[in-house]
Write a protein that holds these residues in place. Structure first.
Motif, PDB file in Angstrom:
ATOM      1  N   SER A  29       0.797  -1.217   0.000  1.00  0.00           N
ATOM      2  CA  SER A  29       0.000   0.000   0.000  1.00  0.00           C
ATOM      3  C   SER A  29       0.830   1.267   0.000  1.00  0.00           C
ATOM      4  N   GLU A  30       1.883   1.291   0.788  1.00  0.00           N
ATOM      5  CA  GLU A  30       2.661   2.519   0.924  1.00  0.00           C
ATOM      6  C   GLU A  30       4.129   2.208   1.165  1.00  0.00           C
ATOM      7  N   SER A  31       4.984   3.103   0.694  1.00  0.00           N
ATOM      8  CA  SER A  31       6.418   3.059   0.985  1.00  0.00           C
ATOM      9  C   SER A  31       6.847   4.449   1.420  1.00  0.00           C
ATOM     10  N   TYR A  32       7.643   4.505   2.472  1.00  0.00           N
ATOM     11  CA  TYR A  32       8.107   5.780   3.021  1.00  0.00           C
ATOM     12  C   TYR A  32       9.621   5.728   3.205  1.00  0.00           C
ATOM     13  N   ARG A  33      10.220   6.903   3.233  1.00  0.00           N
ATOM     14  CA  ARG A  33      11.644   7.059   3.529  1.00  0.00           C
ATOM     15  C   ARG A  33      11.740   8.222   4.510  1.00  0.00           C
ATOM     16  N   LEU A  42       8.215  12.207  11.342  1.00  0.00           N
ATOM     17  CA  LEU A  42       7.679  11.026  12.038  1.00  0.00           C
ATOM     18  C   LEU A  42       6.223  11.246  12.442  1.00  0.00           C
ATOM     19  N   GLU A  43       5.938  12.414  12.995  1.00  0.00           N
ATOM     20  CA  GLU A  43       4.559  12.725  13.395  1.00  0.00           C
ATOM     21  C   GLU A  43       3.636  12.748  12.178  1.00  0.00           C
ATOM     22  N   GLY A  44       4.126  13.303  11.059  1.00  0.00           N
ATOM     23  CA  GLY A  44       3.346  13.332   9.830  1.00  0.00           C
ATOM     24  C   GLY A  44       3.072  11.935   9.302  1.00  0.00           C
ATOM     25  N   LEU A  45       4.064  11.076   9.395  1.00  0.00           N
ATOM     26  CA  LEU A  45       3.904   9.695   8.942  1.00  0.00           C
ATOM     27  C   LEU A  45       2.865   8.973   9.790  1.00  0.00           C
ATOM     28  N   ILE A  46       2.878   9.217  11.087  1.00  0.00           N
ATOM     29  CA  ILE A  46       1.884   8.607  11.987  1.00  0.00           C
ATOM     30  C   ILE A  46       0.479   9.079  11.610  1.00  0.00           C
ATOM     31  N   LYS A  47       0.317  10.367  11.391  1.00  0.00           N
ATOM     32  CA  LYS A  47      -1.000  10.911  11.018  1.00  0.00           C
ATOM     33  C   LYS A  47      -1.471  10.340   9.685  1.00  0.00           C
ATOM     34  N   SER A 103      17.079  -5.286   6.206  1.00  0.00           N
ATOM     35  CA  SER A 103      15.833  -5.179   6.964  1.00  0.00           C
ATOM     36  C   SER A 103      16.129  -4.999   8.444  1.00  0.00           C
ATOM     37  N   LEU A 104      15.460  -4.047   9.044  1.00  0.00           N
ATOM     38  CA  LEU A 104      15.624  -3.788  10.462  1.00  0.00           C
ATOM     39  C   LEU A 104      14.583  -4.547  11.287  1.00  0.00           C
ATOM     40  N   TYR A 105      13.327  -4.565  10.818  1.00  0.00           N
ATOM     41  CA  TYR A 105      12.252  -5.121  11.634  1.00  0.00           C
ATOM     42  C   TYR A 105      11.054  -5.446  10.746  1.00  0.00           C
ATOM     43  N   VAL A 106      10.380  -6.538  11.038  1.00  0.00           N
ATOM     44  CA  VAL A 106       9.131  -6.901  10.369  1.00  0.00           C
ATOM     45  C   VAL A 106       8.081  -7.098  11.460  1.00  0.00           C
ATOM     46  N   GLY A 107       6.913  -6.515  11.258  1.00  0.00           N
ATOM     47  CA  GLY A 107       5.851  -6.664  12.242  1.00  0.00           C
ATOM     48  C   GLY A 107       4.486  -6.597  11.595  1.00  0.00           C
ATOM     49  N   SER A 108       3.458  -6.774  12.403  1.00  0.00           N
ATOM     50  CA  SER A 108       2.087  -6.621  11.916  1.00  0.00           C
ATOM     51  C   SER A 108       1.270  -5.938  13.000  1.00  0.00           C
ATOM     52  N   SER A 109       0.187  -5.331  12.578  1.00  0.00           N
ATOM     53  CA  SER A 109      -0.643  -4.610  13.533  1.00  0.00           C
ATOM     54  C   SER A 109      -2.023  -4.350  12.948  1.00  0.00           C
ATOM     55  N   GLN A 110      -2.988  -4.170  13.829  1.00  0.00           N
ATOM     56  CA  GLN A 110      -4.314  -3.711  13.430  1.00  0.00           C
ATOM     57  C   GLN A 110      -4.497  -2.246  13.814  1.00  0.00           C
ATOM     58  N   ASN A 111      -3.431  -1.631  14.311  1.00  0.00           N
ATOM     59  CA  ASN A 111      -3.443  -0.198  14.620  1.00  0.00           C
ATOM     60  C   ASN A 111      -2.043   0.340  14.312  1.00  0.00           C
ATOM     61  N   ILE A 112      -1.769   0.505  13.026  1.00  0.00           N
ATOM     62  CA  ILE A 112      -0.412   0.834  12.590  1.00  0.00           C
ATOM     63  C   ILE A 112       0.065   2.182  13.127  1.00  0.00           C
ATOM     64  N   SER A 113      -0.794   3.162  13.237  1.00  0.00           N
ATOM     65  CA  SER A 113      -0.331   4.473  13.720  1.00  0.00           C
ATOM     66  C   SER A 113       0.157   4.383  15.170  1.00  0.00           C
ATOM     67  N   ALA A 114      -0.564   3.653  16.018  1.00  0.00           N
ATOM     68  CA  ALA A 114      -0.127   3.471  17.411  1.00  0.00           C
ATOM     69  C   ALA A 114       1.170   2.665  17.457  1.00  0.00           C
ATOM     70  N   ARG A 115       1.262   1.660  16.597  1.00  0.00           N
ATOM     71  CA  ARG A 115       2.467   0.821  16.571  1.00  0.00           C
ATOM     72  C   ARG A 115       3.684   1.626  16.129  1.00  0.00           C
ATOM     73  N   LEU A 116       3.504   2.483  15.123  1.00  0.00           N
ATOM     74  CA  LEU A 116       4.608   3.329  14.667  1.00  0.00           C
ATOM     75  C   LEU A 116       5.050   4.289  15.767  1.00  0.00           C
ATOM     76  N   ARG A 117       4.084   4.822  16.503  1.00  0.00           N
ATOM     77  CA  ARG A 117       4.422   5.724  17.619  1.00  0.00           C
ATOM     78  C   ARG A 117       5.367   5.006  18.597  1.00  0.00           C
ATOM     79  N   ASN A 118       5.093   3.749  18.913  1.00  0.00           N
ATOM     80  CA  ASN A 118       5.983   2.979  19.793  1.00  0.00           C
ATOM     81  C   ASN A 118       7.339   2.743  19.137  1.00  0.00           C
ATOM     82  N   HIS A 119       7.333   2.327  17.868  1.00  0.00           N
ATOM     83  CA  HIS A 119       8.594   2.061  17.178  1.00  0.00           C
ATOM     84  C   HIS A 119       9.465   3.313  17.085  1.00  0.00           C
TER      85      HIS A 119
END
Length: 179
Positions: A29-33, A42-47, A103-119
């Protein structure tokens, strides 16, 4: 239950899991750098991810290195942090043979914005297993983030997809296998 009955039951469960996986509609769906020191990015990516992937949309995500040489330094910093309990953050380390990975990390989530905030290290507390990037790795680091949306995924099918992607990419940090 004897051993033959257990084997038959396991095979039936595997067939059911295979059917579940075949029903999943996965798409990149999306790729970011981004740089971890750029707080506004980072805050923009979370939003942005909160808008694109509302809660209960299962995604698998992959953090990657831009520069391969960063993997060695990141591993050393996380290992020292874990040994000396500097940050108090919870992160799983992998064996050294994974140094040669993009690759640094692979994960899954049903709330990606909250998960990114933690990461990203912007969440409250340190007990959740995540990268806690800004709390542990205090140097400049540029990363990529790929997000794969999994429509129609059960918990088991999303876990097997995450595990398969993780096995393929061999990330530097994170757990190995949830099933």
């Amino acid at each position: 239950m004897n051993i033959e009955d257990i084997k038959k039951t396991v095979c039936l469960e595997l067939d059911n899991l295979k059917n579940d996986v075949m029903k999943v509609n996965a798409s990149i769906s999306e790729s970011y750098r981004f740089k971890i020191t750029n707080l506004s990015k980072l805050e923009g990516l979370i939003k942005e991810t909160k808008l694109k992937f509302p809660k209960n949309i299962t995604v698998v995500y992959i953090f990657g290195f831009i520069k391969m040489k960063d993997s060695v330094d990141v591993y050393k910093v996380y290992k020292e942090d874990k040994l000396k309990k500097k940050s108090g953050c919870s992160t799983s380390l992998v064996p050294k043979e994974y140094f040669k990975t993009k690759s640094l990390y692979v994960g899954s989530s049903q709330n990606i914005s909250a998960r990114l905030r933690n990461h990203f290290g912007l969440g409250k507390g340190n007990s959740t297993y995540s990268l806690h990037l800004r709390k542990v790795y205090k140097k400049e680091l540029e990363l990529t983030l790929e997000i794969i949306s999994l429509a129609n995924a059960s918990n088991d099918s999303s876990q097997i997809i995450e595990d398969t992607i993780s096995k393929h990419y061999r990330p530097l940090l994170g757990k190995r296998g949830g099933l």
